[in-house]
Design a protein around this motif. Structure first.
Motif, short mmCIF file in Angstrom:
data_model
loop_
_atom_site.label_atom_id
_atom_site.label_comp_id
_atom_site.label_asym_id
_atom_site.label_seq_id
_atom_site.Cartn_x
_atom_site.Cartn_y
_atom_site.Cartn_z
N LYS A 450 -2.40 0.97 -7.37
CA LYS A 450 -1.72 2.01 -6.43
C LYS A 450 -1.21 2.80 -6.82
N ASN A 453 -3.65 5.75 -5.04
CA ASN A 453 -3.74 5.77 -3.51
C ASN A 453 -2.92 6.21 -3.22
N THR A 455 -1.82 6.77 -0.11
CA THR A 455 -0.30 5.87 -0.12
C THR A 455 0.57 5.13 0.07
N GLY A 456 -0.49 4.74 -1.80
CA GLY A 456 0.78 3.54 -2.37
C GLY A 456 0.62 2.07 -1.44
N SER A 457 -0.51 2.13 -1.17
CA SER A 457 -1.46 0.38 -0.78
C SER A 457 -1.46 0.37 -1.11
N THR A 458 -1.91 -1.82 -1.35
CA THR A 458 -2.63 -2.19 -2.21
C THR A 458 -3.83 -2.75 -1.76
N THR A 459 -4.43 -1.65 -0.31
CA THR A 459 -5.98 -1.12 -0.09
C THR A 459 -6.46 -0.09 0.06
N ASP A 497 -9.34 -4.54 -2.16
CA ASP A 497 -8.09 -4.58 -2.53
C ASP A 497 -7.65 -5.26 -3.48
N ARG A 499 -4.75 -6.14 -4.41
CA ARG A 499 -4.37 -8.45 -5.08
C ARG A 499 -5.70 -8.95 -5.19
#
Length: 501
Positions: A450, A453, A455-459, A497, A499
């Motif tokens: 993360k 990224n 944006t700090g998101s998981t995708t 992703d 995750r």
């Protein structure tokens, strides 16, 4: 009470009228009959006294209409809507579900077909996969009747069911009333010209919510292309259209090219496994010159040749929308690769170019990657030339290209014996490297990923993820290891992703 379908469903209305007969209308449990109270009381008494008999009653006594809520349920509702309990709402929803199942079962009985148990079990799921269920046109009509009032299914797959044009007619009649279905797959169903006419009429007046339509493998020839393209020229609702494995040739290419010049909604078009050659390829490219919406185009397994490659190269110079282009197995050699490369020198939007299974050598491959190097605004993320054998010299050139474009991944075949192949098996699993670093820093792998990224998101888009990994200096990892890592992160449609690790 006579069951009434919406006015547009004339075909389905005629079906019910023919089977039931106007003189003996069925009883609709969702409306009160305008007849005497004695008849109503008799029906209610019969319902309470003999539930088993109702379950097996004939179609003249038992039909479910989902257009309105049951009147007896309405009477039981209090005027204070806020006083409804969750249990009461759940019971009402269960009643509706049962009604839809009974409607389908009754339709199957009248059509003389065996109900599809999978359909009955999954009527409340958003994705309905009925591929290879042997429905035929009558089974499809029963499905269509049940779907008129269904509000949960948004994706319907009916591939390999031999539905023919009769089944297509039932489906388009249903779509004129169902505003929830968004994706329809009726590929490989022997629809032919007559089915194309029905679909064309539907597309020209399409007011449904359908945005994805798959029509691959339906014996469509040039005359079908004329009909479909005429409809799609003015249709802006369909975003994804699949027409692969048909018999379109150069005339079909001309029709499709004209359609692309007018269409303002289509974003993805699959024309693989057809018979386009030079003339058809040039016509398609002429349409791409003015098209401003198409992002994905699959022309693999055709016969574009070097002349088609020339036309594509010219289009890539000016097209500012196309992101994904597949021209695998199109008889494009080094000359054709050179012509495409001229477009790559100027193009600022293309991200994926697939040239797999074309008769080009390392010479053509070098021209392609050098054209990307020259274009500082190139967005190229993947170049697939997996069948091309390359040497260490090519690898060194590619290293220089990737230094300028770290988001780029070139899939190639490496000659046996060179150092890259020798060291490939010695490379450490990239996830183990990341795990080791995470353990040292007392963080999780997910937290590290993360952090790459912004944006700090998981995708994260594949190109951005590849660039971030190559440029970071915390974990020693090369672009080949990055490729393996992306595969493990379940890359789909250009997105990884974290995750899924």
């Amino acid at each position: 009470m006579h069951v009434q379908f919406p006015p547009k469903l004339a075909v389905l209305q005629a079906f019910w009228d023919e089977k039931l007969g106007a003189s003996s209308p069925g009883t609709c449990l969702c409306q009160k009959s305008p007849g005497s109270m004695d008849e109503e009381e008799s029906l209610e008494s019969k319902t309470q006294d003999d539930t088993t008999e109702l379950a097996t009653h004939s179609s003249d006594d038992m039909l479910y209409c989902e257009a309105e809520a049951p009147s007896n349920v309405e009477k039981e509702k209090t005027t204070q809507e806020d006083s409804e309990t969750d249990l009461e709402i759940e019971d009402t929803e269960r009643y509706y579900t049962t009604g839809q199942k009974e409607l389908y079962l009754e339709a199957c009985k009248l059509m003389g077909v065996v109900p599809a148990s999978y359909f009955l079990r999954n009527m409340e799921e958003p994705h309905m996969n009925l591929n290879h269920h042997g429905l035929g046109p009558k089974g499809t009509k029963a499905i269509a009747i049940a779907l008129v009032s269904n509000t949960t299914i948004i994706k319907l797959e009916l591939e390999y069911n031999c539905i023919t044009e009769e089944g297509v007619l039932s489906l388009v009649e249903m779509l004129q009333e169902n505003y929830y279905l968004q994706e329809l797959n009726i590929s490989n169903n022997k629809i032919g010209l007559e089915g194309a006419k029905i679909i064309s009429d539907f597309l020209q007046g399409n007011t449904s919510s359908l945005s994805k339509l798959k029509l691959s493998g339906n014996n469509f020839k040039e005359d079908s292309a004329v009909l479909l393209c005429q409809a799609m020229s003015s249709n802006y609702r369909i975003k994804t259209l699949a027409l692969s494995h048909n018999d379109f040739s150069d005339i079909g290419g001309e029709q499709l090219g004209q359609m692309l010049g007018f269409n303002v909604g289509l974003q993805s078009l699959d024309l693989s496994w057809n018979h386009f050659h030079t003339q058809g390829a040039i016509a398609l490219c002429n349409g791409l010159r003015t098209n401003v919406t198409l992002k994905t185009l699959d022309l693999s397994m055709n016969g574009l040749g070097n002349e088609g490659a020339l036309a594509l190269g010219e289009v890539l110079k000016i097209n500012s929308c196309l992101c994904y282009l597949d021209v695998s197995s199109n008889n494009i050699n080094n000359e054709g690769a050179t012509r495409i490369s001229r477009g790559l020198e100027l193009n600022e939007t293309l991200q994926v170019l697939k040239l797999f299974l074309n008769p080009m050598s390392m010479e053509g491959a070098v021209v392609l990657i050098m054209s990307i190097k020259k274009n500082l605004k190139s967005k190229m993320e993947e170049l697939d030339i997996a069948n091309v054998l390359v040497t260490e010299q090519f690898i060194r050139i590619l290293d220089g290209v990737c230094a300028i474009h770290p988001q780029l991944d070139v899939v190639h075949n490496t000659m046996q014996g060179i150092s890259t192949r020798k060291t490939f098996l010695k490379w450490t699993n990239p996830m183990k490297l990341i795990q080791s670093y995470a353990d040292e820093q007392k963080i999780t792998v997910l937290e590290f990923l993360k952090s790459l990224n912004p944006t700090g998101s998981t995708t994260m888009p594949v190109g951005e993820f590849r660039k971030a990994l190559v440029q970071q200096n915390k974990v020693p990892i090369n672009r080949y290891q990055v490729r393996e890592l992306i595969k493990k992160l379940d890359e789909k449609k250009g997105i990884v992703d974290f995750r899924k690790r």
